[in-house]
Design an enzyme around this catalytic site. Structure first.
Site, mmCIF file in Angstrom:
data_model
loop_
_atom_site.group_PDB
_atom_site.id
_atom_site.type_symbol
_atom_site.label_atom_id
_atom_site.label_comp_id
_atom_site.label_asym_id
_atom_site.label_seq_id
_atom_site.Cartn_x
_atom_site.Cartn_y
_atom_site.Cartn_z
ATOM 1 N N ASP A 140 0.769 -1.154 -0.188
ATOM 2 C CA ASP A 140 -0.137 -0.030 0.053
ATOM 3 C C ASP A 140 0.971 1.094 0.035
ATOM 4 O O ASP A 140 2.107 1.211 0.329
ATOM 5 C CB ASP A 140 -0.754 0.039 1.315
ATOM 6 C CG ASP A 140 -1.930 -0.914 1.043
ATOM 7 O OD1 ASP A 140 -2.066 -1.399 0.122
ATOM 8 O OD2 ASP A 140 -2.580 -1.122 2.458
ATOM 9 N N LYS A 189 -3.901 3.556 -3.253
ATOM 10 C CA LYS A 189 -5.140 3.629 -3.822
ATOM 11 C C LYS A 189 -5.119 5.282 -3.846
ATOM 12 O O LYS A 189 -4.618 6.179 -3.178
ATOM 13 C CB LYS A 189 -6.239 3.337 -2.690
ATOM 14 C CG LYS A 189 -6.472 2.264 -2.415
ATOM 15 C CD LYS A 189 -7.474 1.784 -1.567
ATOM 16 C CE LYS A 189 -7.849 0.202 -1.237
ATOM 17 N NZ LYS A 189 -8.481 -0.006 -0.003
ATOM 18 N N MET A 212 -8.225 8.419 9.726
ATOM 19 C CA MET A 212 -8.692 8.877 8.553
ATOM 20 C C MET A 212 -9.887 10.084 8.608
ATOM 21 O O MET A 212 -11.135 10.108 8.093
ATOM 22 C CB MET A 212 -9.612 7.696 7.651
ATOM 23 C CG MET A 212 -8.707 6.687 7.277
ATOM 24 S SD MET A 212 -9.646 5.262 6.330
ATOM 25 C CE MET A 212 -10.186 4.444 7.796
HETATM 26 N N1 SAH Z 1 -4.113 -0.176 9.040
HETATM 27 C C1 SAH Z 1 -3.413 1.083 9.380
HETATM 28 C C2 SAH Z 1 -4.840 2.072 9.104
HETATM 29 C C3 SAH Z 1 -5.121 2.339 7.642
HETATM 30 S S1 SAH Z 1 -6.446 3.702 7.679
HETATM 31 C C4 SAH Z 1 -2.889 0.999 10.585
HETATM 32 O O1 SAH Z 1 -3.299 0.178 11.478
HETATM 33 O O2 SAH Z 1 -2.285 2.173 10.970
HETATM 34 C C5 SAH Z 1 -5.186 4.867 7.028
HETATM 35 C C6 SAH Z 1 -5.273 6.172 8.181
HETATM 36 O O3 SAH Z 1 -4.342 5.478 9.051
HETATM 37 C C7 SAH Z 1 -4.717 7.393 7.920
HETATM 38 O O4 SAH Z 1 -5.872 7.913 7.175
HETATM 39 C C8 SAH Z 1 -4.527 7.913 9.120
HETATM 40 O O5 SAH Z 1 -5.359 8.201 9.918
HETATM 41 C C9 SAH Z 1 -3.868 6.725 9.614
HETATM 42 N N2 SAH Z 1 -2.298 6.745 9.432
HETATM 43 C C10 SAH Z 1 -1.707 5.583 8.879
HETATM 44 N N3 SAH Z 1 -0.301 6.206 8.866
HETATM 45 C C11 SAH Z 1 -0.090 7.076 9.585
HETATM 46 C C12 SAH Z 1 0.903 8.053 10.026
HETATM 47 N N4 SAH Z 1 2.115 7.568 9.636
HETATM 48 N N5 SAH Z 1 0.863 9.284 10.784
HETATM 49 C C13 SAH Z 1 -0.485 9.572 11.148
HETATM 50 N N6 SAH Z 1 -1.536 8.757 10.654
HETATM 51 C C14 SAH Z 1 -1.429 7.515 9.909
#
Ligand code: SAH
Length: 506
Positions: free
Chosen positions: A36, A58, A173
Site C-alpha cells: 500500500d 489507492k 482517516m
Molecule cells: N492499517 C492502518 C490504518 C489504515 S487507515 C494502521 O493500522 O495504522 C489509514 C489511516 O491511518 C490514515 O488516514 C491515518 O489516519 C492513519 N495513519 C496511517 N499512517 C499514519 C501516519 N504515519 N501518521 C498518521 N496517521 C497515519
C-alpha cells in the site's frame, strides 16, 4: 513442498524498524510483495531482488472498484507464486479492508496467515509523548474511523455515544472531515475545552503535532496546513505528558542528510538516521565491485599461514575475503596460525560474525593510527604482514610498516569505482542542494568524496550550508584537496561516530 500462502503483514507506521521480526522475515523471503501507499518503500530494499513488487496505492475517491481489483490480484499472484506478502501500513486488519481481501482468499481456497503490526494510532500517540491509558485520566481507548463522518459511505460511528465516552478517542482517516467530527461531538455535549491533538505523518521526519481544545482544533489544523495521513486524539490524554515528546526532541529530527556511500552502505546508514528522526537522502556515489584479476589475492589466501599478521581496514574487505576463501573450499581455520588486526571496532565486529576474534584494534580508527600503534606495541622487524583491502586504498600504511622493518604484501580484495549516474538522480540532488533542502552531506571515504564531488557541478557545495561532514582525517584531507574543508569531523571514525558528532552539534 510448502503450500502457497498469502501473508497479510502489518508494516508498522513509517519507520522500517517498527515491523515485527516475523513480518520482516516474510518480506525477505517473499516471491511477490503487494504493498500500500502508507508502507515505507525502503522496507522493500530487504526483499529478494527477484521478488515481484506491486504497488496498489489507492487514489482517494475510487476505492470500491480498486479494492475488487486488489482482491483479484491477490488471488492471481497466490496461484502464480509460493509465497505472497500483502504488506499494509500499521496493522494489516485495522481499517485496512483486510477482511475483504481475506474473504477473497477463502473463496479461492488460498491459505493465509496474518502478522499483526504496530498500528498508526498507538505509534502516533507514543511518538508524540501521549499516554492513551494513563491511569490518572483514561481507562479505555476507542479506535474510530472518521471516514464516514460526512454521513455517506457506510455505517457512521455513533457520535452521541462517543461524546459521552470518557476514555481516549483515537480517530483514523479524519483529516478531511475534522470539522464535521468536532461539530458532531460538540453538538452531542462533549465539552468544548476537551483537549485534542492531531499528529500528522507520525513516526517520520516530517511528523507534525498540533494541540488545541476540541472547539478550536479543526481551525488550527486548517491554519497550519495539516494534511493526511493524520491521527486525531481527543480526551484528557491528548494534552500529552510534560517533556515526554522524545521523538521530535531528537537533535537530528527533521534534518535532511545526504548520504554518499555505495548502495548497500547507504541503506545501512539510512536506517540509523531514520531511527533518530532524520530524513536520509540517498545518493549512491560508488560501486564496490569484484577485481578483474584476482589471481594475486587468491594466491595470498592459499598461503595465509605464511603471514604473521593480516590486516583488515574495512568490513567490505572482510566479507570479500571470507567469500573468496569459502569459494575456494577453505574456511576460518585458514587464519589459525596468523594474528589479525582490524582498523576499527565495526570492522572487528564484522570479523566476529565469522567466528574470528581480532588480536589488535587501534584506539583511533585511522590507518596512520593503526600503523603507529602496532609499531609501538609489537616488534614488527622481519614480520610478514598481509593487507587485504580495496584496490584504491592509500599507500602510506605500507610505507610506515616497511620503515619499521616489516615485509608488507598489499593485496586488493575488491575495487571501488565511481558509479555511472542517471541524469535524473543527479538533477534531483542538485535541486535539493540549490534550494537549501539538505542540512548535512556525509562523506565516509576518499572515494565517496571524489565520486560525489565529480558528479555535481562545481560550486554547488560550499562549507556552511549544507554542513559538510567527514568521518575522519583521511577523508578530511581529500575534501580539503578538493577545496571543501568539512564543517564537522567525527572524533570516532565510524558511522556511529558520525551520528554522535551530529547529535552533539545539531
Ligand atoms: N492499517 C492502518 C490504518 C489504515 S487507515 C494502521 O493500522 O495504522 C489509514 C489511516 O491511518 C490514515 O488516514 C491515518 O489516519 C492513519 N495513519 C496511517 N499512517 C499514519 C501516519 N504515519 N501518521 C498518521 N496517521 C497515519
Amino acid at each position: 513442498m510448502r503450500t502457497p500462502k498469502i501473508y497479510f503483514i502489518g508494516a508498522g507506521p513509517g519507520e522500517t524498524a517498527l515491523i515485527t521480526v516475523k513480518g520482516f522475515s516474510a518480506v525477505q523471503h517473499a516471491d511477490c510483495i503487494i504493498y500500500d501507499g502508507l508502507v515505507n518503500p525502503s522496507l522493500l530494499d530487504h526483499a529478494n531482488p527477484d521478488a515481484e513488487r506491486i504497488s496498489v496505492a489507492k487514489r482517494s475517491g475510487c476505492h470500491s472498484m480498486e479494492q475488487e481489483q486488489i482482491n483479484a490480484l491477490l488471488v492471481e499472484k497466490a496461484r502464480q507464486y509460493k509465497m505472497v506478502v500483502r504488506l499494509k501500513g500499521g496493522d494489516p486488519c485495522l481499517f485496512g479492508r483486510a477482511a475483504e481481501e481475506i474473504s477473497a482468499c477463502i473463496e479461492a481456497g488460498i491459505a493465509f496467515e496474518i502478522v499483526p503490526g504496530v498500528t498508526a494510532g498507538l505509534a502516533a500517540a507514543e511518538y508524540a509523548g501521549i499516554f492513551l491509558t494513563n491511569r490518572d485520566y483514561a481507562s479505555s481507548v476507542c479506535l474510530v474511523t472518521g471516514h464516514q463522518a460526512q454521513g455517506k459511505d457506510g455505517d457512521e460511528p455513533d457520535w452521541k455515544w462517543l461524546a459521552r465516552f470518557n476514555g481516549s478517542l483515537v480517530i483514523y482517516m479524519g483529516m478531511e472531515t475534522i470539522g464535521q467530527i468536532t461539530q458532531k461531538l460538540l453538538a452531542s455535549g462533549k465539552p468544548a475545552q476537551t483537549p485534542a491533538c492531531v499528529i500528522c505523518r507520525a513516526v517520520s521526519p516530517r511528523q507534525r503535532v498540533v494541540k488545541a481544545p476540541l472547539s478550536g482544533i479543526a481551525d488550527l489544523c486548517k491554519a497550519e496546513g495539516l494534511e493526511a495521513p493524520a491521527i486525531i486524539i481527543i480526551g484528557t490524554a491528548a494534552q500529552g505528558m510534560n517533556r515526554a515528546d522524545w521523538f521530535m526532541q531528537n537533535r537530528l529530527f527533521g534534518k535532511r542528510v545526504l548520504l554518499t556511500r555505495d548502495a548497500a552502505g547507504n541503506r545501512v546508514f539510512a536506517e540509523k538516521f531514520a531511527a533518530c528522526g532524520a530524513e536520509p537522502v540517498l545518493f549512491d556515489s560508488i560501486d564496490i565491485i569484484d577485481l578483474t584479476d584476482s589471481s594475486f589475492v587468491s594466491e595470498c589466501l592459499r598461503n595465509l599461514s605464511s603471514y604473521d599478521w593480516i590486516i583488515f581496514t574495512s568490513a567490505n574487505g572482510i566479507t570479500r575475503t571470507l567469500d573468496r576463501l569459502h569459494k575456494s573450499g577453505l574456511d576460518a581455520r585458514a587464519f589459525a596460525s596468523t594474528r589479525i588486526a582490524c582498523i576499527g571496532r565495526p570492522t572487528a565486529d564484522k570479523l566476529a560474525e565469522y567466528g574470528l576474534k581480532a588480536d589488535f584494534v587501534p584506539c583511533s580508527f585511522t590507518s596512520e593510527a593503526m600503523a603507529a600503534e602496532m609499531i609501538a606495541a609489537f616488534d614488527l622487524r622481519d614480520q610478514k604482514i598481509l593487507l587485504l583491502r580495496s584496490q584504491v586504498a592509500p599507500k602510506d600504511i605500507v610505507r610506515a610498516f616497511t620503515n619499521a622493518g616489516a615485509q608488507v604484501t598489499d593485496a586488493s580484495v575488491y575495487n571501488v569505482v565511481a558509479r555511472r549516474q542517471e541524469a535524473e538522480s543527479v538533477n534531483a540532488i542538485c535541486q535539493d542542494l540549490e534550494a537549501g533542502r539538505i542540512d548535512y552531506v556525509i562523506f565516509t571515504s576518499d572515494s565517496t568524496a571524489c565520486a560525489f564531488i565529480n558528479s555535481v557541478p562545481q560550486g554547488l557545495l560550499r562549507p556552511g550550508r549544507p554542513q559538510i561532514v567527514s568521518i575522519g582525517p583521511a577523508t578530511t584531507r581529500s575534501l580539503e584537496r578538493m577545496g571543501l574543508a568539512p564543517d564537522i569531523e567525527a572524533s570516532v571514525h565510524t558511522l556511529d561516530g558520525i551520528l554522535d558528532a551530529l547529535q552533539e552539534r545539531s
